[in-house]
Write a protein that holds these residues in place. Structure first.
Motif, mmCIF file in Angstrom:
data_model
loop_
_atom_site.group_PDB
_atom_site.id
_atom_site.type_symbol
_atom_site.label_atom_id
_atom_site.label_comp_id
_atom_site.label_asym_id
_atom_site.label_seq_id
_atom_site.Cartn_x
_atom_site.Cartn_y
_atom_site.Cartn_z
ATOM 1 N N TYR A 1 -7.151 8.813 3.913
ATOM 2 C CA TYR A 1 -6.839 7.434 4.202
ATOM 3 C C TYR A 1 -8.015 6.521 4.007
ATOM 4 O O TYR A 1 -7.896 5.477 3.395
ATOM 5 C CB TYR A 1 -6.275 7.314 5.614
ATOM 6 N N LYS B 1 -7.958 3.206 1.383
ATOM 7 C CA LYS B 1 -7.873 1.868 1.964
ATOM 8 C C LYS B 1 -8.352 0.798 1.001
ATOM 9 O O LYS B 1 -7.761 -0.242 0.847
ATOM 10 C CB LYS B 1 -8.750 1.804 3.214
ATOM 11 N N SER C 1 -6.004 -0.535 -1.626
ATOM 12 C CA SER C 1 -4.639 -0.734 -1.146
ATOM 13 C C SER C 1 -3.941 -1.899 -1.852
ATOM 14 O O SER C 1 -4.549 -2.909 -2.189
ATOM 15 C CB SER C 1 -4.660 -0.985 0.355
ATOM 16 N N SER C 2 -2.647 -1.716 -2.073
ATOM 17 C CA SER C 2 -1.894 -2.798 -2.708
ATOM 18 C C SER C 2 -0.987 -3.405 -1.657
ATOM 19 O O SER C 2 0.220 -3.353 -1.748
ATOM 20 C CB SER C 2 -1.085 -2.248 -3.866
ATOM 21 N N TRP D 1 3.932 -4.304 -0.598
ATOM 22 C CA TRP D 1 4.793 -3.540 0.307
ATOM 23 C C TRP D 1 5.262 -4.396 1.476
ATOM 24 O O TRP D 1 5.680 -3.869 2.489
ATOM 25 C CB TRP D 1 4.047 -2.326 0.843
ATOM 26 N N MET E 1 -0.073 2.858 1.494
ATOM 27 C CA MET E 1 -0.302 1.749 2.421
ATOM 28 C C MET E 1 -1.340 2.100 3.462
ATOM 29 O O MET E 1 -1.637 3.251 3.687
ATOM 30 C CB MET E 1 0.993 1.407 3.120
ATOM 31 N N LYS E 2 -1.827 1.060 4.131
ATOM 32 C CA LYS E 2 -2.937 1.343 5.025
ATOM 33 C C LYS E 2 -2.714 0.970 6.486
ATOM 34 O O LYS E 2 -3.577 1.178 7.305
ATOM 35 C CB LYS E 2 -4.198 0.633 4.509
ATOM 36 N N PHE E 3 -1.572 0.401 6.817
ATOM 37 C CA PHE E 3 -1.466 -0.066 8.210
ATOM 38 C C PHE E 3 -1.411 1.098 9.211
ATOM 39 O O PHE E 3 -1.145 2.241 8.845
ATOM 40 C CB PHE E 3 -0.297 -1.038 8.382
ATOM 41 N N ASN F 1 1.474 3.639 9.765
ATOM 42 C CA ASN F 1 1.565 4.551 8.646
ATOM 43 C C ASN F 1 0.784 5.839 8.902
ATOM 44 O O ASN F 1 1.251 6.942 8.680
ATOM 45 C CB ASN F 1 0.986 3.816 7.444
#
Lengths: 308, 271
Positions: free
Chosen positions: A8, A12, A15-16, A20, B93-95, B98
């Motif tokens: 992750y 990061k 990130s797009s 999303w 995604m990075k939130f 997630n």
């Protein structure tokens, strides 16, 4: 199975995020997997925890009993025997299965002919299903017509009742555990050995290193990460052990080969002690979780040290 | 030097016998009649009768075989589909939520199935799917998800974003991008997921044991054990049953050796 927290962190940056925005789209992608996972993994674990504080009357009524199941469990000698046997499986896996796998892997990279053939044959035991393996070895351990009795009779040892004598039953099953599992570690370790750069050995050759020195100073240190991964797999896998024990002895004779899995299974599906079995199952879950957390924290503290 | 080589060959052959003897013995015994077995239990390949195999097939092991194929194929394909669907946003995604979802899935790799057996048993009973193939497909899919999502997210996170971006310009939606760009590129990882899960599901025992009771619904490992319980005195017949159940996996391995090895290695090391 170390959980790579860095996947992750790395991603990061690129990130797009903007694309999303539509939360519904994300949800629809994840929903099918999440639904089945919640239904068949998450909910049952929570339910098991809840059941473990209850007992069922003969009329099928559910009754809250607090910690009674756990109190009974920790006072039950069978529980401690099964825990001890599980630990034996772990120790056998880590200290016999993996070293044996390593020896086989080293043989497969040594300068002998027919490597491909040896490799295929060594791997065969892993491909036979555990149930089939258990059945096959029940016959191999037959006191009368089994090959194992035949072998030890060469040394003048007669009348060994391998699986039906408490002294030998556990050892016999552990022998099968090794037979079946070692090839798996063999292929893991072999692919790691193949990945070691040839130049390292060439440099050592110039320095006049012996093959033992090569092994000790080059191969083994570079294999350490794979050996650690294998050990984690072995520990986690050993806690899940069930099939071989159930097929070969069902935990007998007289509880000599009882492991937590067979103990729990018998309590619920043979003795109908749902609450008690749930307590055993939850303890199994708790041990697995604790082991995972310990391994994870060792992993991440090691990573932190490497960064310094 | 020569001595050392001889030593290596001796060791290699010792391991060869250790690994292969039980399997050679298995096949040889399955070809003996029962009297022949009791006469000479250890002689290898002295008798060749297929009677045991005929008997095993007549006992209905083929039904179990077919059940295993149905269950394994359906479970593995559903896993491949829903795990890759979930892995796509999880790899992009990075939130915070997630990451929590990802961890929730991954923790599943460590769990002993025993912790879920009783509720799944009760649940399957109450919705009326107990003793059917549907009952075991659910847990098989669920327990294959963690390792599959783990392998797939890792692989997908390495697919360059630029590919999606240009498709986005052409007006393709996420689903289109997923099926036309991401999925084809994920093929090597999907192969790993396929092999790893197929072997595990083909051999799975405990869920089948708990959720199936009728012989006609049993998968191969369970049918095999059932057969063992009924005919344990007829050693050659049970050996024929074991052989019949094991031969497909052994053959599949011989033909796809490299792929199987890679599938298992990747599955384990990356998991």
């Amino acid at each position: 199975m170390p959980i790579p927290s860095d996947i992750y962190e790395e991603k990061k940056i690129s990130s797009s995020k903007g694309k999303w925005k539509n939360g519904l789209v994300i949800f629809l992608f994840i929903a099918p997997a999440l639904f089945i996972y919640l239904l068949y993994v998450v909910y049952p674990i929570i339910a098991t925890f809840e059941y473990s504080f209850h007992t069922w009357t003969t009329a099928g009524e559910k009754m809250f009993v607090g910690l009674e199941n756990y109190a009974n469990l920790f006072a039950d000698p069978v529980f401690w025997t099964s825990l001890k046997n599980n630990i034996w499986v772990v120790l056998t896996s880590v200290f016999i299965q993996i070293p044996l796998g390593l020896i086989m892997a080293l043989l497969l990279v040594s300068p002998i002919k027919g490597i491909r053939f040896f490799n295929s044959v060594y791997f065969l035991p892993f491909l036979v299903s555990t149930v089939a393996t258990g059945m096959l070895w029940v016959f191999m351990f037959d006191p009368l017509n089994g090959i194992m009795s035949q072998i030890v009779s060469i040394f003048g040892i007669e009348n060994i009742f391998w699986l039906s004598a408490p002294e030998t039953a556990m050892l016999s099953i552990l022998f099968v555990v090794v037979w079946q599992g070692a090839p798996f570690y063999m292929i893991l370790l072999r692919s790691a050995i193949v990945g070691i750069p040839e130049e390292l050995y060439e440099a050592a050759k110039i320095d006049g290193a012996s093959s033992w020195q090569n092994f000790k100073h080059i191969t083994l240190p570079l294999l350490m990460p794979t050996i650690v991964t294998s050990s984690i797999l072995a520990i986690v896998g050993s806690l899940k052990a069930f099939d071989l024990f159930f097929v070969m002895t069902e935990g007998g004779p007289n509880g000599a080969t009882e492991i937590m899995g067979t103990f729990m299974f018998k309590q619920v599906f043979m003795n109908y002690n749902t609450g008690y079995a749930s307590a055993i199952a939850f303890v199994m879950f708790f041990i697995a979780l604790t082991v995972t957390i310990v391994i994870q924290s060792i992993n991440s503290s090691k990573r932190r040290k490497e960064m310094l | 030097m020569v001595m050392k080589k001889v030593g290596l060959y001796i060791l290699a052959i010792v391991f060869l016998i250790y690994a292969a003897y039980p399997i050679v013995y298995l096949i040889s015994t399955s070809l003996k009649s029962q009297p022949a077995f009791f006469e000479s239990p250890f002689s290898l390949f002295t008798h060749f009768t297929l009677d045991n195999y005929v008997a095993v097939i007549q006992q209905g092991l083929l039904v179990n075989f077919l059940n295993s194929i149905i269950v394994s194929v359906i479970s593995v394909f559903v896993v491949m589909l829903i795990a890759s669907l979930a892995s796509y946003p999880l790899s992009r995604m990075k939130f915070k939520l997630n990451r929590a979802v990802f961890l929730l899935f991954i923790v599943g790799m460590m769990l002993p199935v025993h912790a879920t057996l009783i509720p799944i048993f009760r649940f399957s009973n109450s919705i009326g799917i107990y003793d059917s193939l549907v009952a075991i497909i659910g847990p098989y899919i669920a327990f294959a998800l963690p390792i599959s999502i783990f392998i797939l997210t890792q692989f997908m996170s390495e697919i360059p974003k630029s590919l999606e971006e240009s498709a986005m310009m052409d007006g393709a939606n996420k689903l289109k991008i997923f099926f036309h760009i991401i999925l084809p590129m994920t093929r090597p990882a999907l192969m790993t997921v396929f092999i790893y899960n197929f072997i595990h599901i083909w051999n799975e025992f405990i869920f089948a044991l708990v959720l199936i009771s009728n012989n006609e619904n049993m998968t191969l490992p369970l049918g095999l054990r059932n057969f063992f319980g009924e005919y344990s005195t007829n050693v050659p017949a049970v050996m024929a049953a074991i052989s019949l159940a094991s031969i497909p996996m052994l053959l599949a391995y011989i033909f796809t050796q490299e792929k199987v090895t890679k599938g298992l290695t990747d599955g384990a090391v990356k998991g």
